[in-house]
Design an enzyme around this catalytic site. Structure first.
Site, PDB file in Angstrom:
ATOM      1  N   SER A   1     -37.573   7.796  19.857  1.00 44.42           N
ATOM      2  CA  SER A   1     -38.470   7.952  18.715  1.00 44.42           C
ATOM      3  C   SER A   1     -39.883   8.250  19.193  1.00 44.42           C
ATOM      4  CB  SER A   1     -38.467   6.636  17.939  1.00 44.42           C
ATOM      5  OG  SER A   1     -39.535   6.599  17.027  1.00 44.42           O
TER       6      SER A   1
ATOM      7  N   TYR B   1     -39.138  -3.104  17.462  1.00 47.62           N
ATOM      8  CA  TYR B   1     -38.252  -1.937  17.318  1.00 47.62           C
ATOM      9  C   TYR B   1     -38.636  -0.866  18.347  1.00 47.62           C
ATOM     10  CZ  TYR B   1     -36.807   2.663  15.803  1.00 47.62           C
ATOM     11  OH  TYR B   1     -36.309   3.947  15.804  1.00 47.62           O
TER      12      TYR B   1
ATOM     13  N   LYS C   1     -36.661   0.915  21.899  1.00 44.45           N
ATOM     14  CA  LYS C   1     -36.504   2.339  22.230  1.00 44.45           C
ATOM     15  C   LYS C   1     -37.064   2.619  23.629  1.00 44.45           C
ATOM     16  CE  LYS C   1     -34.378   3.554  18.658  1.00 44.45           C
ATOM     17  NZ  LYS C   1     -32.995   3.994  18.747  1.00 44.45           N
TER      18      LYS C   1
HETATM   19  P1  NAD Z   1     -29.335   4.462  10.193  1.00 43.88           P
HETATM   20  O1  NAD Z   1     -29.597   3.012  10.074  1.00 43.88           O
HETATM   21  O2  NAD Z   1     -29.090   5.251   8.960  1.00 43.88           O
HETATM   22  O3  NAD Z   1     -28.084   4.695  11.176  1.00 43.88           O
HETATM   23  C1  NAD Z   1     -27.806   3.840  12.270  1.00 43.88           C
HETATM   24  C2  NAD Z   1     -26.341   3.456  12.188  1.00 43.88           C
HETATM   25  O4  NAD Z   1     -26.028   2.573  13.276  1.00 43.88           O
HETATM   26  C3  NAD Z   1     -26.002   2.697  10.895  1.00 43.88           C
HETATM   27  O5  NAD Z   1     -24.923   3.356  10.239  1.00 43.88           O
HETATM   28  C4  NAD Z   1     -25.606   1.306  11.373  1.00 43.88           C
HETATM   29  O6  NAD Z   1     -24.591   0.744  10.564  1.00 43.88           O
HETATM   30  C5  NAD Z   1     -25.157   1.567  12.793  1.00 43.88           C
HETATM   31  N1  NAD Z   1     -25.267   0.439  13.725  1.00 43.88           N
HETATM   32  C6  NAD Z   1     -26.355  -0.340  13.973  1.00 43.88           C
HETATM   33  N2  NAD Z   1     -26.072  -1.249  14.925  1.00 43.88           N
HETATM   34  C7  NAD Z   1     -24.784  -1.043  15.292  1.00 43.88           C
HETATM   35  C8  NAD Z   1     -23.918  -1.674  16.224  1.00 43.88           C
HETATM   36  N3  NAD Z   1     -24.325  -2.718  16.969  1.00 43.88           N
HETATM   37  N4  NAD Z   1     -22.646  -1.226  16.337  1.00 43.88           N
HETATM   38  C9  NAD Z   1     -22.210  -0.185  15.576  1.00 43.88           C
HETATM   39  N5  NAD Z   1     -22.984   0.441  14.689  1.00 43.88           N
HETATM   40  C10 NAD Z   1     -24.259   0.022  14.542  1.00 43.88           C
HETATM   41  O7  NAD Z   1     -30.534   5.091  11.034  1.00 43.88           O
HETATM   42  P2  NAD Z   1     -30.916   6.610  11.276  1.00 43.88           P
HETATM   43  O8  NAD Z   1     -32.157   6.900  10.519  1.00 43.88           O
HETATM   44  O9  NAD Z   1     -29.747   7.476  11.106  1.00 43.88           O
HETATM   45  O10 NAD Z   1     -31.329   6.531  12.801  1.00 43.88           O
HETATM   46  C11 NAD Z   1     -30.408   6.825  13.839  1.00 43.88           C
HETATM   47  C12 NAD Z   1     -31.078   6.520  15.172  1.00 43.88           C
HETATM   48  O11 NAD Z   1     -32.267   7.282  15.284  1.00 43.88           O
HETATM   49  C13 NAD Z   1     -31.498   5.063  15.325  1.00 43.88           C
HETATM   50  O12 NAD Z   1     -31.265   4.671  16.658  1.00 43.88           O
HETATM   51  C14 NAD Z   1     -32.988   5.084  15.025  1.00 43.88           C
HETATM   52  O13 NAD Z   1     -33.671   4.066  15.688  1.00 43.88           O
HETATM   53  C15 NAD Z   1     -33.380   6.443  15.571  1.00 43.88           C
HETATM   54  N6  NAD Z   1     -34.585   6.996  14.922  1.00 43.88           N
HETATM   55  C16 NAD Z   1     -34.637   7.087  13.553  1.00 43.88           C
HETATM   56  C17 NAD Z   1     -35.775   7.580  12.943  1.00 43.88           C
HETATM   57  C18 NAD Z   1     -35.895   7.649  11.438  1.00 43.88           C
HETATM   58  O14 NAD Z   1     -37.026   7.717  10.939  1.00 43.88           O
HETATM   59  N7  NAD Z   1     -34.802   7.652  10.697  1.00 43.88           N
HETATM   60  C19 NAD Z   1     -36.863   8.019  13.727  1.00 43.88           C
HETATM   61  C20 NAD Z   1     -36.766   7.916  15.110  1.00 43.88           C
HETATM   62  C21 NAD Z   1     -35.610   7.413  15.694  1.00 43.88           C
HETATM   63  C1  WQD Z   2     -45.587   8.019   6.913  1.00 46.12           C
HETATM   64  C2  WQD Z   2     -47.006   8.069   6.336  1.00 46.12           C
HETATM   65  C3  WQD Z   2     -47.989   5.904   5.968  1.00 46.12           C
HETATM   66  C4  WQD Z   2     -45.179   4.677   2.830  1.00 46.12           C
HETATM   67  C5  WQD Z   2     -41.894   5.133  10.775  1.00 46.12           C
HETATM   68  C6  WQD Z   2     -41.656   4.282  11.995  1.00 46.12           C
HETATM   69  C7  WQD Z   2     -41.320   5.135  13.171  1.00 46.12           C
HETATM   70  C8  WQD Z   2     -40.180   6.112  12.875  1.00 46.12           C
HETATM   71  C9  WQD Z   2     -40.354   6.836  11.587  1.00 46.12           C
HETATM   72  C10 WQD Z   2     -38.123   5.252  13.758  1.00 46.12           C
HETATM   73  C11 WQD Z   2     -47.961   7.069   6.977  1.00 46.12           C
HETATM   74  C12 WQD Z   2     -47.787   6.626   4.658  1.00 46.12           C
HETATM   75  C13 WQD Z   2     -45.838   5.385   3.820  1.00 46.12           C
HETATM   76  C14 WQD Z   2     -45.847   4.407   1.595  1.00 46.12           C
HETATM   77  C15 WQD Z   2     -47.770   5.607   2.421  1.00 46.12           C
HETATM   78  N1  WQD Z   2     -38.911   5.459  12.776  1.00 46.12           N
HETATM   79  N2  WQD Z   2     -47.121   5.840   3.607  1.00 46.12           N
HETATM   80  N3  WQD Z   2     -47.115   4.880   1.445  1.00 46.12           N
HETATM   81  O1  WQD Z   2     -44.916   5.006   9.771  1.00 46.12           O
HETATM   82  O2  WQD Z   2     -44.929   7.429  10.536  1.00 46.12           O
HETATM   83  O3  WQD Z   2     -42.980   6.014  11.032  1.00 46.12           O
HETATM   84  O4  WQD Z   2     -40.703   5.919  10.532  1.00 46.12           O
HETATM   85  O5  WQD Z   2     -38.270   5.433  14.920  1.00 46.12           O
HETATM   86  O6  WQD Z   2     -40.999   4.272  14.214  1.00 46.12           O
HETATM   87  O7  WQD Z   2     -42.823   3.523  12.254  1.00 46.12           O
HETATM   88  O8  WQD Z   2     -43.372   6.720   8.700  1.00 46.12           O
HETATM   89  O9  WQD Z   2     -42.681   7.240   6.402  1.00 46.12           O
HETATM   90  O10 WQD Z   2     -43.388   4.880   6.947  1.00 46.12           O
HETATM   91  O11 WQD Z   2     -45.112   6.680   6.867  1.00 46.12           O
HETATM   92  O12 WQD Z   2     -48.903   5.995   2.232  1.00 46.12           O
HETATM   93  O13 WQD Z   2     -45.306   3.742   0.687  1.00 46.12           O
HETATM   94  O14 WQD Z   2     -46.944   7.718   4.951  1.00 46.12           O
HETATM   95  O15 WQD Z   2     -49.181   5.189   5.973  1.00 46.12           O
HETATM   96  O16 WQD Z   2     -49.217   7.669   7.029  1.00 46.12           O
HETATM   97  P1  WQD Z   2     -44.181   6.247  10.017  1.00 46.12           P
HETATM   98  P2  WQD Z   2     -43.551   6.342   7.172  1.00 46.12           P
END
Ligand code: NAD
Ligand code: WQD
Length: 333
Positions: A124, A148, A152
């Site tokens: 991430s 979190y 990562k």
């Molecule tokens: P999500 O929660 O929708 O999907 C993750 C899946 O992993 C879920 O279906 C959950 O049930 C499963 N899971 C969790 N722990 C598990 C375990 N111990 N065994 C088996 N299954 C398990 O999340 P997502 O948004 O699809 O994200 C996928 C990956 O990408 C995650 O690792 C997340 O940290 C990373 N990521 C997400 C974002 C985002 O904003 N969505 C941003 C950066 C990184």
């Molecule tokens: C985006 C912008 C808020 C909600 C998070 C995690 C990051 C990654 C992605 C996994 C910011 C603003 C938000 C609201 C708002 N996940 N905001 N009102 O914070 O960039 O990232 O998700 O790895 O680790 O921290 O994403 O969508 O929460 O916010 O004004 O109700 O929207 O302040 O500027 P963020 P976000």
């Protein structure tokens, strides 16, 4: 190629399964459904008209995982499984460290035993902390501000050490920026339980009247309109990046980090205005105070993805907000 997709019923995993199946990869999904629903499996099958195996299990169950590896001839793994809620990770750090680290360690151990050494990992942009120089390159300093994010970063270090110990491994750590939007079918998308923490799902709930207005967290940042700026990327573009990563690790032994972002930053107000314009709907909002831990601005330098993977995003902000609205409309209670 047969690909094990951990977390394959989740938001990004399910979209990636679609792209894999449509590109004739074989797919095996493992998920414990802690943050996703079993219905997603049939939705993926409906969209692709392809079949695949699903194992409902926790990735930390070493024996069960070994059984899968002995039954299936897996060529590579895309590892999405993990917990991802920043706020919850501050409240429950042990849960996050245990789930995210243990599952990755178990996975790598079993992969090693079965000599499956090709891995794409979901990292991430959170590993960059707050950066002064934008756009952010992969070579930027790394730091985190919550448990979190630390999971990562620690996993990235574990994977680096694994590769150093045995360079038959081939690993890509994909650093996602802000994934948003949904599949054009409207069948799958981001469906968080309760009140969303992230911007786009919150805006969608306001758009359909489930929440009265959006709280905009601060309008006094040093950005073009004072609101926070992020690199929003369509989840379908992101999913396609995983196929390019698989092609790369199939041909190269390496352990590299690659940004998946568009390279463009949009403010909170850009998102609101575009959502309103494209979907012809009002999104009421109020300016409130900054959210703790938020940074002003974050967007990717996506040159490395273009050069090494031949990947760049194709879908626009209009596509993102259109698909997000289509998904919420089709999935209202
Ligand atoms: P999500 O929660 O929708 O999907 C993750 C899946 O992993 C879920 O279906 C959950 O049930 C499963 N899971 C969790 N722990 C598990 C375990 N111990 N065994 C088996 N299954 C398990 O999340 P997502 O948004 O699809 O994200 C996928 C990956 O990408 C995650 O690792 C997340 O940290 C990373 N990521 C997400 C974002 C985002 O904003 N969505 C941003 C950066 C990184
Ligand atoms: C985006 C912008 C808020 C909600 C998070 C995690 C990051 C990654 C992605 C996994 C910011 C603003 C938000 C609201 C708002 N996940 N905001 N009102 O914070 O960039 O990232 O998700 O790895 O680790 O921290 O994403 O969508 O929460 O916010 O004004 O109700 O929207 O302040 O500027 P963020 P976000």
């Amino acid at each position: 190629m047969k690909i094990l997709v951990t977390g394959g019923t989740g938001y990004i995993g399910s979209h990636t399964c679609i792209e894999l199946l449509n590109s004739r990869y074989e797919v095996i999904v493992v998920d414990n459904l802690s943050n996703s629903k079993i219905e997603v499996i049939n939705k993926i099958k409906t969209i692709t008209n392809k079949d695949f195996k699903f194992y409902e299990m926790d990735l930390r169950s070493e024996e069960e995982l070994r059984n899968i590896f002995s039954k299936e001839k897996i060529d590579a793994v895309i590892h999405f499984a993990g917990l991802k809620a920043v706020g919850e990770s501050v409240q429950k750090p042990l849960l996050y460290y245990q789930n995210n680290l243990d599952s990755t360690l178990t996975l790598c151990k079993v992969m090693n035993e079965f000599k499956v050494k090709k891995l794409v990992f979901s990292s991430s942009a959170t590993v960059y902390g707050e950066q002064k120089v934008l756009p952010i390159k992969e070579s930027a300093s790394l730091s985190t501000t919550n448990p979190y994010g630390s999971t990562k970063l620690f996993i990235e270090y574990i994977l680096d050490d694994l590769y150093k110990s045995d360079n038959e491994w081939s690993i890509i750590k994909l650093r996602y920026f802000n994934p948003v939007g949904a599949h054009e079918s409207g069948l799958i998308g981001e469906d968080p339980n309760g009140i969303p923490n992230n911007l786009m799902p919150y805006v969608s709930k306001v758009a359909i009247g489930e929440l009265p207005y959006l709280n905009v967290f601060g309008d006094d940042y040093d950005t073009k309109d004072g609101t926070g700026v992020r690199d929003y990327i369509h989840v379908v573009d992101l999913a396609k990046g995983h196929l390019k990563a698989l092609e790369y690790i199939d041909k190269n032994n390496d352990c590299i980090a690659i940004n998946l972002g568009t390279g463009t930053g949009y403010s909170v107000l850009d998102i609101v205005k575009t959502y309103e314009k494209v979907n012809n709907i009002k999104v009421p909002y109020k300016i409130t105070k900054r959210r703790d831990g938020d940074i002003a601005e974050c967007y990717a330098d996506s040159t490395k993805a273009k050069e090494l993977l031949n990947w760049s995003s194709e879908l626009s902000l209009d596509d993102m907000v259109k698909s997000a609205y289509n998904f919420i409309i089709k999935n209202k209670e």
